[in-house]
Design an enzyme around this catalytic site. Structure first.
Site, PDB file in Angstrom:
ATOM      1  N   CYS A  93     108.783  58.388 -28.849  1.00  0.00           N
ATOM      2  CA  CYS A  93     108.080  57.101 -28.846  1.00  0.00           C
ATOM      3  C   CYS A  93     108.265  56.469 -30.216  1.00  0.00           C
ATOM      4  O   CYS A  93     108.592  57.150 -31.183  1.00  0.00           O
ATOM      5  CB  CYS A  93     106.588  57.294 -28.593  1.00  0.00           C
ATOM      6  SG  CYS A  93     106.210  58.038 -27.002  1.00  0.00           S
TER       7      CYS A  93
ATOM      8  N   GLU B 285      98.945  49.251 -27.431  1.00  0.00           N
ATOM      9  CA  GLU B 285     100.367  48.929 -27.389  1.00  0.00           C
ATOM     10  C   GLU B 285     100.829  48.272 -26.095  1.00  0.00           C
ATOM     11  O   GLU B 285     100.381  48.636 -25.013  1.00  0.00           O
ATOM     12  CB  GLU B 285     101.186  50.214 -27.582  1.00  0.00           C
ATOM     13  CG  GLU B 285     100.943  50.893 -28.901  1.00  0.00           C
ATOM     14  CD  GLU B 285     101.746  52.162 -29.085  1.00  0.00           C
ATOM     15  OE1 GLU B 285     102.012  52.498 -30.247  1.00  0.00           O
ATOM     16  OE2 GLU B 285     102.108  52.823 -28.091  1.00  0.00           O
TER      17      GLU B 285
END
EC number: 5.3.3.2
Length: 181
Positions: free
Chosen positions: A67, A116
């Protein structure tokens, strides 16, 4: 590696500035752009990684392969390639979106918030891993269906974004199809 930033997003998910990555992740993290990538090997196995204990958010938990955050003037695809090289020392191919509109907000046990817009991709690892221990403390190649069973049985052992991504039926089906091709 140079200091990383996050691209801040407004209410319409449009870029509205940048902030240093470490400073951005707090008890009140602003909405920002990220990505999540699930890597598969040539045998169709999924790379599951365990986050380093030095990570600010969710240290020591198991998660999907890699990520990160695209930098200003960097595409998400470029960011994925960059982070795969930095975290895992691996080259990738066949980068494919599997959940392009994923977003989430979650708070870790220490109160650090992730907030996010985080498109999810799958990719194929094409080289041997050379893991960066400052990012990843452990890893395992596993069958996707086995990982899914573990996510169902022990979701607390995994990052919340991994659990949420795999819990989306359409994304899970795309990941399963990807690993079988």
């Amino acid at each position: 590696m140079t200091e990383e930033h996050v691209v801040l997003l407004d209410e319409q998910d449009k870029p509205s500035g940048t902030l240093e990555k470490y400073a951005a992740h707090t008890l009140n993290t602003p909405l920002h752009l990220a990505f999540s990538c699930w890597l598969f090997n040539e045998d169709g196995q999924l790379l599951v990684t365990r986050r380093s204990l030095s990570k600010k958010a969710w240290p020591g938990v198991w998660t999907n392969s890699v990520c990160g955050h695209p930098q200003q003037d960097e595409t998400t695809e470029e960011a994925i390639i960059r982070r795969c090289r930095f975290e895992l020392g691996v080259e990738i191919t066949d980068l494919t979106p599997v959940y392009p509109h994923f977003s989430y907000r979650a708070t870790d046990p220490n109160g650090i918030v992730e907030n996010e817009v985080c498109p999810v991709f799958a990719a194929r690892a094409t080289s041997v891993l050379q893991v960066n221990s400052e990012e990843v403390m452990d890893y395992q190649w596993s069958e996707f269906k086995s990982v899914w069973k573990s996510l169902l049985a022990t979701p607390w052992a995994f990052s919340p974004w991994m659990v949420m991504q795999a819990s989306d039926e359409q994304a899970r089906e795309r990941l399963l199809n990807y690993c079988q091709r």
